[in-house]
Write a protein that holds these residues in place. Structure first.
Motif, PDB file in Angstrom:
ATOM      1  N   VAL A 167     -15.191 -22.256  48.852  1.00 16.20           N
ATOM      2  CA  VAL A 167     -14.150 -21.380  49.440  1.00 16.20           C
ATOM      3  C   VAL A 167     -13.201 -22.224  50.292  1.00 16.20           C
TER       4      VAL A 167
ATOM      5  N   LEU B 106      -9.184 -22.671  49.585  1.00 18.60           N
ATOM      6  CA  LEU B 106      -8.131 -22.245  50.528  1.00 18.60           C
ATOM      7  C   LEU B 106      -7.369 -23.460  51.060  1.00 18.60           C
TER       8      LEU B 106
ATOM      9  N   CYS C 109     -12.144 -14.516  47.471  1.00 17.59           N
ATOM     10  CA  CYS C 109     -11.448 -15.695  48.038  1.00 17.59           C
ATOM     11  C   CYS C 109     -10.707 -16.441  46.928  1.00 17.59           C
TER      12      CYS C 109
END
Lengths: 528, 646, 100, 487
Positions: free
Chosen positions: D283, D287, D417
């Motif tokens: 994740v 990101l 996500c």
């Protein structure tokens, strides 16, 4: 099913795609124009074949083609036609030749690529309409998006980049959520039914069987994707930007067919797959739709830019369609409202498409969309004025035009379900007349203020060619709606009466004996 | 037969609109008149066959219009006593006005568009009258609204005319909104929209429970709302005076004879529903009376000749609605008939005065025209006498019938009669005032118009003659029993229309008062009173405006000055609507768009975008290039992850 | 017999010293030296484990580790020299141009 | 347990033939540097082609599945597939470099030899299950890459990139060794299968977790997952484009080959925390990679961050692996294949756009590219759409399968996500397309016209069509092939 019927849909989908490659590669522009137009015309004729050979009485899927695509995952190339998407297919194949005609004397550069993109767009639209497999639908749903992105981006107006990026990111984020929800549904179906399959027919059986865990969230994910596309009220801010920046051709096809994908998706995916969640959320969506109607109408009234005004009017009109598709009477959808919704989709496409064409025509002449630059055009361009008035009347929903039939049926159906909502929505009829007539008043009537308006030339022969079919068809749909209603009535009736345990099987293929037929009250399906 | 009646005006409209060469005015006029003449002829034949056939209603099915779910709306036409009669009125008066219009529109460059719209209007009006279900009537209903919009805004190069057209269409649209809601409720209650089926369902069911009655009241209120919109009753009466912006034949045909009476026609067509809702009838009666009074007072102070006639139409419509309200639908239809004749006559007369005066409409610049326009003067005189209810002419019979039936109405009948009578006084005052200001007294013409004053051509006064004869003759269709005029059977029209009305036995006794026997004394007394009022009103008007010396062209003297100011501003109704409905909508729209759309939703989304860009800017600033910084970042990350693992 | 865990703890300490050396020192040569230290800490663990388990695999592994450490040092120093010859400095804060 | 020396069976030589052929050819090219042939890059190019051809032949026909040298060399269908991938992409990249401006810099004999040795190291790593040969293979490739980054085209940036890569790389190697050491200490053997069995049966101890975590962190460093990702932007930007391309594609293939093998066994034995940590890393890198790429101005740096993000997407599939179900592994391989093909396409185009002396291409240099070079722009657009994961391209199906694998395990948080990250990624991928199509052309002009020759255009066109076909027609076929790999 004879041999042509077995391949007609694939022909309709991939002919434009093939044509777009040919057009992109052809050296001479003139030949490319002819090839593109011929291809789109051929697709239209092929879709007419669909129209004549469509059996309006049967509720099942027709002209079905099923090919294994990713057998290991259970994903198949499954396409078919039924009452719901027949008219929309015809609308898109009908609009594309007109689009190509409207850019015949396109002055800007990249004419060939524009035509190629339009053909790819048509392939994407038809693919999304006929796809009965979730993955296939999703792929065509995005294939439809990319040409639109380029059309707005390359041939658009001043800040086209902001508009087109916002358009793509808004739509993709919604549809990604839908993809995740579809995958979750796919796995739940795998466990329940033992075999993995993404074909819609199996998923319908799953939905009919009973409550899916976490059904609300899946429904909301689907709803979000379609609400952005429709655009339902709070998610609509991308539409005015996209329309004002898009070239005429882009606006027409965007308003004509792309917006209908949202409502069509609602009918095909969201409602039959998650009936309990629909029962739960219908009132709030209706509220949003009504707000959308009034909001769209009021904001359209105060616009100074013609295209933005028509864009907001689409928000209002599609609010009606969403209203119609979610009018729940007792435990059934109201058949009148649903028929009205499907019908309104078609003639919104025609009337708004015509409006955008007309605004495009005066934009080509005066290179401005502001109302202040126009006034008193009826004096100088009488036939343009006539076309504009008829298009306005259709979008107001004056009886005798298609708009009235759709709107009346929707409001009638919604009144049976929620009288208060219907009354508020009917006020949209007044507001509709308000902003559309102000639109006509500012452009057509009153004294000619600008000297440039004095020597504007009326419609050229070519412009007649691509605007009259739209106008004639809108009036025709108002006077003889039965021709179209008879085609959609049985499928819509089937969806309306048993959307709680909705199932669809392929025409001519008897479902396997073991396949327990969920209880269906056939009485609701009216034989014409 | 029915096909010819309906299709010839449509064909006329299409031919005029697209096919016929534009410049040729004569051909356009001829085609227009021919289309309507054909339709009128076949209407006469149909009426004659209909009477011979005993006046039984016949329904002709054409094709399936809409069918969805359980709703089934076929295109069906009904010819019964009511629609056959009105068919004659519409096509007859329509033809006369078409003939007149040729002359009136002589100076226009092209008139093809005018006659196309007029023919289209007649077609829509016929559709409205002949429709056998509510939806088809609604098609005609909005169609006539559209044609009135197009015709009011005929001279669209003048901005005010286009705005007036739009105002008319929007106000009608508000009425149609109520009409639509009524249709939905009827469908929900009865499941069908066709008149014949509705009538059968209502008459067959023995009695109605409270819920249905309450629903019926709501339905009738909504239908009455629709009628108000179309027949310019009080809440929605603002559009008719502005509709005078259109050419005079248009005002004559649409805003006097045919379209505005559509509301009354609809109520008469649905009388079996209205009878079942006494509360609505009370409302209808009082709205009618109120509008009549309201319009009459304003008409008394208007200086524009067409506006006086417009307000007088609103006032006469008030009478008709009053008649429907008190259950006297036949009296209402009778007044529709007579009003159509003499109001068309008055409008066309005013039109010829305007043509003669080179489009001057202000009465203050007229006067003493009776010498130079003798024929127009004579015709206008007959028209004025007919409308004020001079005994012996059409208006006298129809208006007195309404006042008498209003008087009999139990409960508030007497007050209704009082309002009606006072309005009759005002009517005679302002009509005679109009006559006096235009024809009698000293000539106030400026030199130029005075010299060029000329009588109208024969093509214009020929239809006027017929209308004049009609406004005299039609009155004798409804002679009250009292005045036994030799050779004329009393109440011809009432008996002719009688089978249309069906009072349900549940409400039989409330509406029994109309049939009960009354001493003739009261009826004679009321008739006398109204005649006295007529003479009183006309003498005041003659005294104050017809005298040779300079009449008072300004506001009323001292005591009435404030009243005059109130009336001449039309009770500020337009301004009220503008302030409380029109501009707030604009402000809300502006607010929703500028603030809500751009600031809030877009602001939110762009904000989200910029925060993410901000984060990435900050992160890239943090990521300085040195190896050590990277190593520290790695170790910190590793320790954090190890924390999770151990 | 000293239990093998003590060796592991010692190796861990050595390893952390190497890491700290890597992070703190501004000078490339010291950075390379601290890497060598870390690799030797690893050798310690291998030998301790091999001694405890009685198999020779660990010691074979040590040979490979030593050779690899030598290669890295060679390549590292080569780069440092070419950096010095071209730009006259081997301080790490010179190496900040690639950032963001 | 003293292992007596037994003569190696003849089948070993057949299995090891690709490695032998490759090393011999590499040595030959190295020696050719002495002769005057070295000046002529063309004949070195011919020699490299021969080397690649021979090795490919060796891998395809001669290798026999089996386990040799106590698992030092394990040949399975999976390892053959991975070696084919490595060789294929390396060869295509070498050909593309030959026809690009980097010919003079790259086709010196010692660099090409180094290139082949790095490739050899990767093949050894991907086809062995013994700690020793794993470590040796890894180090040959890593050290070779440090020098390739530093010395292909000696500029200030390449040296800086090389040094940073070396320092952090060797730090990671130390970590890896530490992990191996502890694993060896706990399980008592250097062979992976034996170790895995020991881990599965034994009870979790501190040293075991420490060892396994260090190993995973080191491999995470190679994949440039979040805490260990900061070397890759500098190294990618510093290195010459073909080396950058080589790194993004082949290093990932190498590392993932090991992770696919061990994660299948290790995950449930180390308990749920493992999935949690990998999930966290994926994740974070998704990101971080996407957000950082938003404001980059240089294309290569932007692509570096996008490769971090793509490692994050692959890490999702890693996180959900379990011994019984081979679908996540197949999804991972499909994603890898589509990512590699797209990277080849994109880097190939950047390679052909670059100038001889100019520094890396900035985004604004690409303004209005579509007007001048429509087909290059079209290829780059297809590449960007595939990176963004929009449907008609292979990238979408890769993401779709990875999402499938994650949802099967019920990791909705992870998938959400991923959705957010890919929406953010859409922004900067489409920004590139905006630059090319929706802006007026700037002053940028392609310097060396010789890219017009047939071969590189053929490769790029093939890659482009491959990306589109993989997204629409081929997936069924490829999935069946992957199914075969896992038996």
């Amino acid at each position: 099913m004879n041999s042509i019927d077995a391949h007609i849909i694939s022909l309709i989908i991939f002919l434009p795609l093939l044509a777009s490659f040919v057009v992109a590669l052809l050296p001479s522009l003139r030949v490319a124009k002819i090839v593109a137009f011929a291809a789109s015309l051929a697709t239209f004729i092929a879709s007419l074949h669909l129209w004549f050979h469509f059996d309006p009485t049967s509720v099942d899927l027709q002209f079905v083609e099923q090919l294994p695509w990713m057998p290991e995952l259970g994903v198949s190339y499954l396409v078919g036609v039924d009452g719901l998407n027949l008219l929309l297919i015809l609308l898109s194949t009908f609009l594309t030749p007109l689009l190509l005609l409207s850019i015949w004397e396109f002055s800007g550069e990249g004419h060939k690529s524009l035509m190629a993109l339009l053909l790819v767009l048509e392939c994407g639209m038809i693919g999304a309409l006929v796809a009965f497999d979730v993955v296939l639908f999703y792929i065509f749903w995005e294939v439809m998006l990319i040409p639109m992105y380029f059309i707005i981006g390359i041939w658009g107006g001043k800040n086209r980049i902001y508009a087109t990026t916002k358009f793509v990111i808004y739509t993709v984020s919604g549809s990604l959520l839908m993809l995740v929800a579809a995958i979750a549904l796919y796995f739940y179906h795998g466990e329940q039914a033992g075999f993995y399959s993404t074909s819609l027919l199996d998923l319908y059986k799953l939905a009919a069987a009973g409550g899916i865990p976490g059904e609300e969230y899946l429904f909301l994910a689907f709803l979000l994707a379609f609400a952005i596309k429709v655009p339902l009220w709070p998610f609509h801010t991308w539409l005015p930007h996209a329309h004002t920046e898009a070239p005429t051709v882009g606006s027409v096809i965007l308003a004509g067919v792309l917006l209908k994908m949202g409502t069509y998706g609602l009918l095909r995916f969201a409602i039959p797959l998650f009936p309990q969640a629909v029962l739960l959320y219908a009132p709030s969506i209706l509220a949003l739709a009504v707000v959308g109607i009034v909001y769209g109408a009021l904001t359209a009234w105060v616009q100074e830019d013609a295209k933005k005004m028509v864009a907001y009017s689409s928000v209002s009109h599609l609010g009606f369609v969403v209203l119609g598709s979610l009018a729940i009477v007792g435990n059934q959808l109201s058949a009148e409202a649903l028929t009205g919704a499907v019908y309104q989709m078609i003639n919104h496409g025609l009337s708004t498409g015509a409006l955008f064409f007309l605004v495009g025509m005066i934009y080509e002449r005066r290179h401005s969309r502001m109302f202040s630059d126009f006034g008193g055009l009826a004096e100088v361009m009488p036939y343009f004025a006539l076309m504009l008035i008829i298009a306005t009347l259709s979008s107001i929903g004056l009886p005798g035009t298609g708009g009235f039939v759709g709107e009346f049926l929707i409001l009638l159906g919604v009144f049976q379900a929620q009288p208060l909502v219907a009354i508020l929505a009917t006020s949209g009829v007044i507001l509709g007349a308000l902003y559309m007539l102000t639109f006509c008043r500012k452009i057509l009537f009153g004294p000619i203020t600008h000297v440039a308006n004095r020597q504007l030339v009326d419609l050229s022969r070519r412009e007649y060619l691509y605007i009259t079919p739209l106008i004639v068809l809108t009036v025709f749909m108002g006077v003889f709606p039965e021709l179209f209603l008879s085609k959609i009535r049985s499928s819509v009736g089937h969806l309306a009466s048993n959307f709680q345990h909705y199932h669809l099987k392929i025409a001519g293929v008897h479902p396997a004996a073991s396949d327990a037929e969920p209880p269906v009250d056939e009485s609701a399906v009216i034989q014409p | 037969m029915l096909g010819v009646i309906l299709l010839s005006p449509l064909l006329g409209a299409v031919l005029n609109g697209f096919v016929v060469p534009k410049a040729n005015k004569m051909l356009a006029h001829l085609l227009g008149v021919l289309a309507i003449g054909l339709s009128f002829g076949s209407a006469l034949l149909l009426f004659q066959q209909f009477l011979a056939g005993g006046g039984e209603p016949s329904i002709t099915y054409v094709f399936e219009w809409i069918q969805a779910g359980k709703l089934r709306v076929p295109v069906e036409f009904v010819v019964d006593r009511l629609s056959a009669l009105l068919l004659l009125v519409v096509t007859g008066i329509g033809m006369l006005i078409h003939i007149y219009a040729g002359g009136y529109m002589r100076e226009e460059k092209t008139t093809f568009r005018f006659f196309a719209y007029l023919n289209l209007f007649i077609f829509m009006m016929l559709l409205l009258i002949l429709a056998n279900n509510l939806l088809l009537m609604f098609v005609g209903w909005e169609g006539v609204g559209l044609c009135s919009y197009l015709l009011i805004g005929y001279w669209y190069s003048e901005g005010a005319n286009a705005d007036a057209g739009m105002k008319a269409f929007l106000t009608n649209r508000v009425g149609d909104f109520a009409f639509l809601i009524g249709i939905f409720m009827t469908y929900r209650l009865f499941g069908t929209l066709s008149f014949s089926e509705l009538r059968a369902v209502v008459s067959s069911s023995a009695s109605f429970d409270a819920y249905t009655l309450q629903q019926l009241t709501l339905i009738t209120i909504c239908f009455f709302g629709g009628a108000c919109g179309k027949s310019a009753q009080l809440p929605l009466s603002i559009w008719l005076p502005d509709a005078m912006a259109g050419p005079t034949p248009v005002s004559a045909l649409i805003h006097a004879a045919t379209m505005v009476t559509a509301g009354i026609y609809m109520m008469t067509r649905l009388n079996f529903l209205f009878y079942l809702a006494p509360f609505t009838m009370e409302v209808v009666a009082w709205v009618g009376a109120g509008t009549a009074l309201f319009a009459a007072t304003i008409a008394a102070v208007q200086w524009d000749i067409k506006r006086v006639l417009a307000y007088s139409t609103v006032s006469q419509l008030g009478y008709m609605v009053l008649a429907c309200g008190v259950g006297a639908f036949d009296a209402g239809v009778f007044h529709v008939l007579t009003h159509a004749c003499f109001k068309a006559l008055l409008f066309l007369g005013a039109g010829s005065v305007i043509v003669a005066m080179h489009h001057e409409q202000d009465m203050r610049k007229m006067g003493g025209l009776w010498r130079s326009l003798p024929i127009t003067h004579a015709l206008m005189l007959i028209g004025v006498l007919a409308i004020i209810g001079f005994p012996g002419l059409a208006g006298f019979f129809s208006k007195d019938e309404i006042l008498w039936r209003a008087y009999l109405y139990p409960g508030s009948g007497h007050y209704l009669w009082a309002v009606g009578a006072f309005t009759a006084l005002l009517t005679s005052f302002y009509m005679v005032r109009l006559l006096a200001l235009t024809f009698y007294g000293k000539s106030r013409l400026d030199h130029h118009t005075g010299k060029h004053l000329h009588e109208i051509s024969s093509i214009m006064w020929a239809p006027l003659i017929i209308l004049a004869l009609l406004s005299i003759g039609v009155g004798y269709l409804g002679v009250p029993g009292l005045l036994a005029i030799p050779g004329v059977k009393p109440h011809i029209l009432a008996d002719y229309l009688e089978p249309i009305f069906a009072v349900h036995q549940q409400v039989k006794e409330t509406w029994a008062f109309a049939g009960a026997h009354h001493e003739p004394f009261w009826e004679a007394l009321l008739m006398l009173v109204s005649v006295v009022l007529v003479f009183l009103g006309s003498s005041i008007a003659l005294f104050s405006y017809a005298r040779s010396s300079q009449p008072n062209l300004g506001p009323w003297p001292a005591p009435g000055a404030r009243l005059y100011h109130l009336l001449s501003n039309k009770y500020w109704l337009d301004e009220l609507y503008a302030r409380f409905i029109y501009s707030p909508l604009g402000d809300i729209g502006e607010f929703l768009w500028r603030i809500f759309d751009i600031k809030i939703i877009n602001g939110l989304l762009n904000g989200l975008g910029y925060t993410i860009l901000g984060i990435s800017g900050f992160a890239s600033f943090k990521m300085s290039g040195s190896v050590h910084r990277h190593a520290i970042f790695m170790i910190a990350g590793m320790l954090a992850l190890l924390y999770f693992l151990l | 017999m000293v239990p093998v865990e003590h060796y592991f703890v010692l190796a861990l300490i050595l390893f952390t010293i190497g890491v700290v050396g890597l992070v703190v020192r501004r000078h490339l040569i010291f950075v390379l030296m601290s890497i060598e230290l870390m690799l030797n800490a690893v050798n310690l663990v291998f030998i301790a484990a091999s001694r405890a388990l009685g198999t020779l695999d660990g010691q074979i592994m040590v040979f490979f580790v030593i050779t690899v450490a030598a290669c890295e040092a060679a390549v590292g120093l080569a780069m440092v020299i070419s950096l010095y010859r071209r730009y006259g400095t081997i301080a790490t804060d010179f190496l900040r141009t690639l950032r963001g | 347990m003293v292992s007596t020396f037994t003569p190696l069976p003849s089948s070993f030589y057949q299995a090891a033939s690709p490695f032998l052929v490759l090393s011999v050819c590499a040595l030959l090219i190295l020696l050719s540097g002495v002769t005057k042939l070295a000046k002529n890059s063309c004949c070195i190019f011919v020699l490299t082609n021969i080397a690649f051809g021979a090795t490919l032949l060796g891998v395809c026909c001669l290798s026999l599945p089996g386990r040799y040298l106590q698992d030092a060399l394990v040949v399975t269908p999976l390892s053959i597939f991975l070696q084919l991938l490595l060789l294929g992409f390396a060869w295509l990249l070498a050909i593309l470099t030959y026809f690009s401006h980097l010919r003079g810099d790259f086709f010196r004999s010692e660099l090409v030899a180094l290139y082949l040795f790095v490739l050899l190291g990767m093949m050894v790593f991907s086809s062995s299950e013994d700690l020793v040969s794993l470590f040796v293979g890894l180090e040959i490739s890593s050290i070779g890459l440090y020098t390739l980054v530093g010395y292909t085209r000696v500029t200030r940036f390449s040296l800086e990139g090389g040094i940073k890569y070396l320092v952090l790389g060797s730090f990671a190697t130390a970590l890896l060794l530490f992990g191996f050491a502890f694993l060896y200490a706990v399980t008592g053997s250097l062979q992976l299968p034996v170790m895995m069995a020991a881990i599965a049966s034994g009870q979790p101890s501190l040293w075991l977790t420490l060892g396994a975590s260090f190993t995973i962190f080191a491999l995470g460093f190679k994949l440039a997952l979040v805490p260990f990702q900061q070397w890759s932007p500098d190294a990618y930007e510093g290195a010459a484009t073909n080396i950058t391309a080589f790194m993004t594609i082949c290093v990932k293939i190498m590392v993932l080959s090991l992770l696919i093998k061990i994660l299948g066994w290790v995950s449930e034995s180390l308990g749920g925390t493992w999935v949690y940590v990998l999930g966290l890393m994926s994740v974070a890198s998704m990101l971080f990679g996407n957000i950082m790429a938003l404001i980059q101005s240089s294309i290569k740096r932007m692509l570096a961050y996008s490769s971090i993000a793509h490692s994050g997407y692959m890490a999702i599939a890693l996180g959900v692996m379990e011994p019984g179900n081979s679908f996540p592994a197949r999804a991972l391989l499909f994603y890898l294949l589509s990512y590699a093909l797209t990277s080849l396409l994109v880097f190939g185009i950047i390679l052909s756009l670059e100038h001889r002396q100019g520094e890396a291409i900035q985004l604004n240099d690409l303004k209005g590219l579509a007007k001048r070079y429509p087909w290059l722009a079209c290829g780059l657009t297809v590449g960007m759409l595939s990176f963004a994961g929009l449907p008609p391209t292979a990238g979408f199906l890769g993401k779709f399968f990875v999402f499938n694998a994650a949802v099967q395990e019920g990791h909705f948080g992870l998938v959400l996500c991923a959705v957010v990250a890919s929406v953010i990624s859409l922004f900067y991928y489409l920004h590139l397309v905006v630059m090319m199509y929706m802006h007026a052309p700037g002053k940028f002009v392609v310097e060396n016209p010789n890219w017009i020759s047939l071969v590189p255009r053929g490769i790029l066109a093939g890659a482009g069509i491959g990306v589109l076909a993989l997204g629409t027609i081929l997936p069924g076929l490829v999935l069946a092939l992957l199914q075969g790999l896992f038996g």
